[in-house]
Design an enzyme around this catalytic site. Structure first.
Site, mmCIF file in Angstrom:
data_model
loop_
_atom_site.group_PDB
_atom_site.id
_atom_site.type_symbol
_atom_site.label_atom_id
_atom_site.label_comp_id
_atom_site.label_asym_id
_atom_site.label_seq_id
_atom_site.Cartn_x
_atom_site.Cartn_y
_atom_site.Cartn_z
ATOM 1 N N LYS A 193 16.411 17.762 41.977
ATOM 2 C CA LYS A 193 16.501 17.726 43.434
ATOM 3 C C LYS A 193 17.762 16.977 43.873
ATOM 4 O O LYS A 193 18.112 15.932 43.308
ATOM 5 C CB LYS A 193 15.254 17.035 43.979
ATOM 6 N N SER B 3 9.720 18.045 51.039
ATOM 7 C CA SER B 3 11.163 18.155 50.970
ATOM 8 C C SER B 3 11.687 18.712 49.652
ATOM 9 O O SER B 3 12.872 19.018 49.522
ATOM 10 C CB SER B 3 11.788 16.785 51.225
ATOM 11 N N SER C 73 5.930 15.552 49.714
ATOM 12 C CA SER C 73 7.111 16.347 49.376
ATOM 13 C C SER C 73 7.151 16.882 47.953
ATOM 14 O O SER C 73 8.004 17.699 47.628
ATOM 15 C CB SER C 73 8.383 15.534 49.644
#
Length: 515
Positions: free
Chosen positions: A130, A205, A229
């Site tokens: 990420k 996210s 997330s």
């Protein structure tokens, strides 16, 4: 060459050798002797399932194939990149690649293996990370314009630990700005979509991570979870993910890292197609790094040693929120409960409604208690002048006096205590992840008013700090995945993963999207 149903595993291995020559397979008769590892508790798991398609295989299976010289790291990295190139234009999940470096590291991994050595449990296995996590020598934006060209000098702690075990970074996955949204969109790289249906949300996210892992373009990723997330994208993309117990995994090198009022909310954890991969990766990344002061040296217990029939279970769908679950979500949770009952397990339908309602009010009040000045400080820290409309900046009108602020913090801890006392009656809690499957991505970024009465199923477990995993349990009316959430007592992550493994086996788990 990418696997399909007409190509079996051995065909792929033979074709890899033809395609990549000496960089493909180097069959050797010498034994493989793993080098010493910092975390001796990490073992070489045996795959729970074996599939022919390399882009559908588990991390555990891929690591075993490399160790047993059924496939080279170079061949595997190339195959995953090809799948990534097939699917990524439609979903915009991977926003940056480092292919030249990845292939160099794969070649090194193959040479080491030919000499009878491995780096560790992830030797030669590719991964994505990420974009909110720092990666040495690879641009790491965190989705904000202030870091559009930021190139860290060192890896985040958990990235360094994965690479030390032999994992190879393929690229970075998309995130909303500072990870502070459930929609994966930013001004640097744009919006990410769900691989199961064009134009639908992958959640956030860690939406980029969830989408590319689900689509077969990466074996695993690392997500961050500040209010759902990891679990939201695992749910929306039909993969497995775990938010570990707060205090288990260091946040050093994450764009919203450690410290401050919301320190207990932020947790990093693995996302993969299969639970067996979470069981492999979590003990690699956990443990103190002597920088994140909140991390504890907790011994790891193998989830496979847990008898799930010996655990105490509660479950619920209704939990006091004014929002209602879809019929498909209820069916998925009922299916998970029935699967556990089929193993002779008794579950009690129970939810601490009043405690949830009180805690959710406190949680929402705290987010704006300083007028959201904490968000503005993030933008100022990284030199961001223009932010995405999804990012809620400071609103001084919501700030409260300091005496009320300190009382709110005290109430937060009181809520945690009440919920912990309720949870002492149970080892495992089964509940929804979200009210339904994924919805279409927004076309207009309007800030809707949130209500503490319409709370969901994820943020509460950031407040408590308890571990929570997700596996696929059903399908929405729109044909998108629906997950089930498995929650445990603090530092009982191994029990959560043991139950998640059982439910994945019984309910089917991840399914490759048709793209």
């Amino acid at each position: 060459m990418i696997f399909n149903k007409k190509n079996n595993r051995r065909d792929f291995i033979r074709s890899s050798f033809v395609l990549f020559g000496k960089g493909g397979l180097g069959l050797m008769a010498s034994p493989i002797m793993p080098t010493s590892r910092k975390n001796d508790s990490v073992s070489y798991y045996q795959p729970n399932r074996v599939v022919d398609e390399v882009t559908a295989a588990s991390v555990v299976q891929l690591a075993q194939m490399i160790r047993e010289k059924e496939i080279s790291s170079v061949a595997l990295v190339n195959a995953v990149y090809r799948r990534m190139e097939e699917v990524n234009p439609a979903i915009n999940a991977v926003v940056l690649t480092c292919k030249e470096r990845a292939l160099q590291e794969a070649e090194k991994a193959d040479r080491m293996l030919a000499a009878g050595r491995t780096m560790g449990a992830l030797h030669g296995v590719p991964m994505t990370i990420k974009d909110s996590l720092e990666t040495a020598g690879v641009v790491s934006t965190g989705g904000t314009l202030g870091r559009k060209e930021f190139m860290p000098a060192e890896d985040a702690t958990i990235v360094a630990r994965l690479r030390a075990q032999g994992a190879i970074l393929l690229g970075k996955t998309n995130t909303p700005e500072f990870t502070l949204s459930g929609t994966t969109a930013n001004l640097v790289y744009g919006m990410t979509s769900n691989p199961y249906k064009e134009g639908y949300s992958p959640g956030g996210s860690s939406g980029g991570a969830g989408a590319i892992v689900a689509a077969g373009g990466s074996p695993f990723d690392i997500g961050s979870d500040f209010g759902g997330s990891i679990r939201g994208p695992a749910h929306f993309n039909g993969i497995a993910g775990i938010k570990p117990t707060t205090g288990l995994v260091p946040r050093t090198g994450h764009i919203v890292d450690y410290g401050g009022l919301f320190d207990a909310y932020q947790v990093l954890g693995p996302m993969a197609r299969y639970v067996e991969d979470l069981k492999l990766i979590l003990p690699i990344i956990m443990g103190p790094d002597q920088r994140d002061a909140a991390i504890h040296p907790v011994p790891w217990t193998d989830p496979d040693s847990i008898r799930i029939a010996d655990l105490r279970y509660a479950w619920f769908v209704e939990h006091g929120s004014t929002k209602a679950c879809s019929e498909e979500t209820k069916k998925a949770i009922n299916g998970a409960v029935a699967a556990l009952e089929g193993a002779g397990i008794r579950l009690k339908e129970d939810a601490p409604v009043s405690q949830f309602q009180e805690a959710e009010q406190v949680r929402q009040d705290l987010f704006s208690a300083d007028g959201r000045a904490w968000v503005n400080r993030l933008a100022e820290k990284f030199g961001t002048k223009q932010t995405h409309p999804l990012l809620r900046l400071a609103d001084p009108s919501t700030a409260i006096p300091s005496r009320e602020f300190t009382a709110l913090v005290e109430k937060l801890d009181a809520c945690r205590s009440k919920l912990l006392q309720w949870m002492q009656a149970y080892d495992i809690l089964i509940c929804p992840v979200h009210f339904d499957g994924a919805a279409p991505n927004p076309t207009v970024f309007e800030r809707s008013a949130s209500s503490p009465e319409a709370y969901g199923y994820m943020g509460i477990f950031n407040l408590t700090g308890w571990p929570a995993a997700v596996v696929r349990a059903g399908t929405s009316k729109d044909g998108l995945p629906i997950g089930v959430q498995i929650v445990g007592q603090p530092f009982q992550d191994h029990k959560v993963l043991a139950v998640a493994q059982y439910l994945e086996d019984e309910l089917g788990g991840w399914q490759m999207p048709a793209m």
